[in-house]
Design a protein around this motif. Structure first.
Motif, mmCIF file in Angstrom:
data_model
loop_
_atom_site.group_PDB
_atom_site.id
_atom_site.type_symbol
_atom_site.label_atom_id
_atom_site.label_comp_id
_atom_site.label_asym_id
_atom_site.label_seq_id
_atom_site.Cartn_x
_atom_site.Cartn_y
_atom_site.Cartn_z
ATOM 1 N N PRO A 230 -8.817 -24.463 86.682
ATOM 2 C CA PRO A 230 -8.144 -23.562 87.630
ATOM 3 C C PRO A 230 -8.541 -22.111 87.364
ATOM 4 N N ARG A 260 0.732 -26.960 93.479
ATOM 5 C CA ARG A 260 0.324 -25.873 92.585
ATOM 6 C C ARG A 260 1.257 -25.760 91.376
ATOM 7 N N ASP A 300 -4.152 -22.874 90.403
ATOM 8 C CA ASP A 300 -4.861 -23.085 91.661
ATOM 9 C C ASP A 300 -6.277 -22.562 91.497
ATOM 10 N N LEU A 307 -2.177 -15.964 94.042
ATOM 11 C CA LEU A 307 -1.216 -16.948 93.545
ATOM 12 C C LEU A 307 0.056 -16.263 93.063
#
Length: 481
Positions: A230, A260, A300, A307
């Motif tokens: 990620p 997520r 993510d 985010l």
């Protein structure tokens, strides 16, 4: 160092083991053996003739074959970080036969990494943090993560079906395994090291050995799943009113943020207070104390700022409506690590505080608030002044629920006979459709307890599998069944 005097039986076994694994692979000195015979909590102390440390699967197989011929029991051991006494031998008074500890620590090679297949093949003695690092070096993620990851080993993680902090998104250890290599109790080697996500050719044999705590064979290697690394994470520490608020907030955040959400950890104020008291360098992230806390982490692919903005937007509404009382978002990787340290240090803080009656239980996520409320009220009524340290992975319904007294004298009396406390906690768990062991296994600690909560048919099937694979009952005796 004084010369170690061995009995004739042990001397013959020692010579045989040296012939198989070499002199560097056998420990006979009692002082050097001691760490292998005591569990991490210091609760269990066992006896063994030798500690044997093979360096290859072939050596493991030969050790097992020799022990079977001489009817010597084998206790497989990884990093020995377990909390249920599953990785240490029984005391001499509890087991009349002979025992050795089979340490997999020297089998620590990463055999292969297939980035296109998103798999890594590792030996059982690989430390979990080393597997994580190897994956990250290939821009991949191995998501199993727990407080002991710097010392626990993959073989032990799989043998106990470890859970940890990312189960909400990635599942338990069982869900992260594609293939295994196992030395069976007769010394034969089953090579199931296949990196296939689809293989519908009969029984899924690997699942027998995952979570079996070394009672059905010795896991020597595994093919593990990897995931894309990620590029963005967001971490928040929240003050809340109650576990019920935590469950409600989890539902709201999942609706807003989907998969997520990687971790969602619940902590009581007392849990956090013990960390602040015993772990140097820690500090309260919020300006005032709250009854309960949540540590939420999202991950993510994309930009971290995006985010963080999504998480902040979701939390602002909860703050405005009073479902979250206070919050802090990590602004750097160092701040995120500091927040996670508060959660990861809880087991160590409890150890510093003294002995407690530990429970690693799970119930449906929706029933976590009811479990905490009903079990706590029953314990407070039965044991006035009882102190409850509750924290865990509320995202998958797993709560570490630990009971003690602040007064050392009263606490000694309480922990001397844990049965009455266990009855209250486990009966409550059972009423709510839960499990008395969520991720730590049974080991010695819960071997008898499970008789109350498994159906007779389940126990019969478990014993039948054990007897079929291990007819001489030499694999990790006195554990699980």
């Amino acid at each position: 160092m004084a010369e170690v005097v061995l009995t004739p039986e042990t001397k013959a076994l020692h010579e045989a083991m040296v012939a198989i694994v070499g002199p560097q692979g056998v420990i006979a000195d009692p002082n050097e053996m001691a760490p292998y015979l005591t569990d991490w909590r210091g609760r269990y102390r066992g006896a063994a003739e030798l500690v044997v440390r093979p360096a290859s699967t072939e050596q493991v197989a030969e050790v097992v074959r020799r022990c079977v011929r001489e009817r010597v029991a084998i206790v497989p051991q990884g990093g020995n970080t377990g909390l249920c006494g599953g990785s240490v031998p029984l005391a001499a008074s509890a087991y009349p036969g002979r025992q050795i500890v089979l340490s997999l620590a020297r089998m620590n090679r990463i055999r292969a990494l297939d980035a296109d297949n998103n798999t890594i093949t590792v030996e059982a003695g690989c430390v979990l943090a080393s597997v994580q690092e190897a994956a990250r070096n290939a821009q991949r993620l191995f998501p199993l993560s727990l407080g002991a990851e710097g010392s626990c080993q993959i073989g032990g993680n799989l043998s106990t079906n470890a859970g940890g902090e990312a189960v909400l998104r990635y599942g338990n250890a069982r869900d992260l395994v594609l293939g295994l290599e196992v030395v069976l109790p007769d010394g034969r080697v089953w090579d199931g090291l296949r990196g296939l996500r689809k293989d519908n050719t009969g029984y899924d044999l690997k699942q027998l050995f995952i979570g079996a705590e070394g009672t059905l064979g010795v896991i020597t290697a595994a093919v593990l799943k990897l995931f894309p690394w990620p590029t963005a994470t967001a971490t928040a520490f929240l003050g809340i009113e109650s576990p019920q608020r935590a469950v409600e907030l989890l539902s709201e955040l999942r609706a807003a943020l989907g998969e997520r959400i990687t971790s969602f950890e619940l902590m009581s104020r007392l849990s956090l207070a013990l960390v602040l008291k015993h772990i140097p360098g820690t500090s309260d992230p919020l300006s005032q104390p709250y009854p309960w806390y949540l540590l939420a982490e999202l991950s993510d692919n994309g930009k971290p700022q995006a985010l963080n903005a999504r998480l902040l937007e979701a939390l602002e509404e909860a703050l405005e409506q009073g479902r979250v009382l206070d919050a802090v978002l990590a602004q750097s990787e160092a701040q995120a690590e500091a927040l996670w340290r508060l959660r990861d240090a809880m087991a160590e803080a409890q150890k510093q505080e003294g002995v407690s009656i530990k429970h690693d239980v799970s119930v449906p996520v929706s029933q976590v608030p009811r479990f905490i409320d009903e079990a706590s009220r029953a314990l407070e009524e039965a044991f006035p002044g009882v102190r409850i340290v509750a924290f865990g992975h509320i995202g998958d319904g797993n709560i570490h629920y630990n009971v003690s007294m602040a007064d050392p004298v009263l606490n000694a009396r309480l922990v001397e006979d844990p049965g009455p406390v266990n009855r209250i906690v486990y009966d409550c768990v059972s009423r709510l459709g839960g499990s008395i062991s969520a991720e730590h296994g049974l080991g010695q600690l819960k071997r008898e307890e499970i008789q109350r909560y498994k159906s007779p048919l389940e126990l019969e099937l478990m014993r039948a599998i054990k007897h079929t694979l291990d007819p001489h009952h030499l694999m990790n005796p006195g554990k699980v069944v």
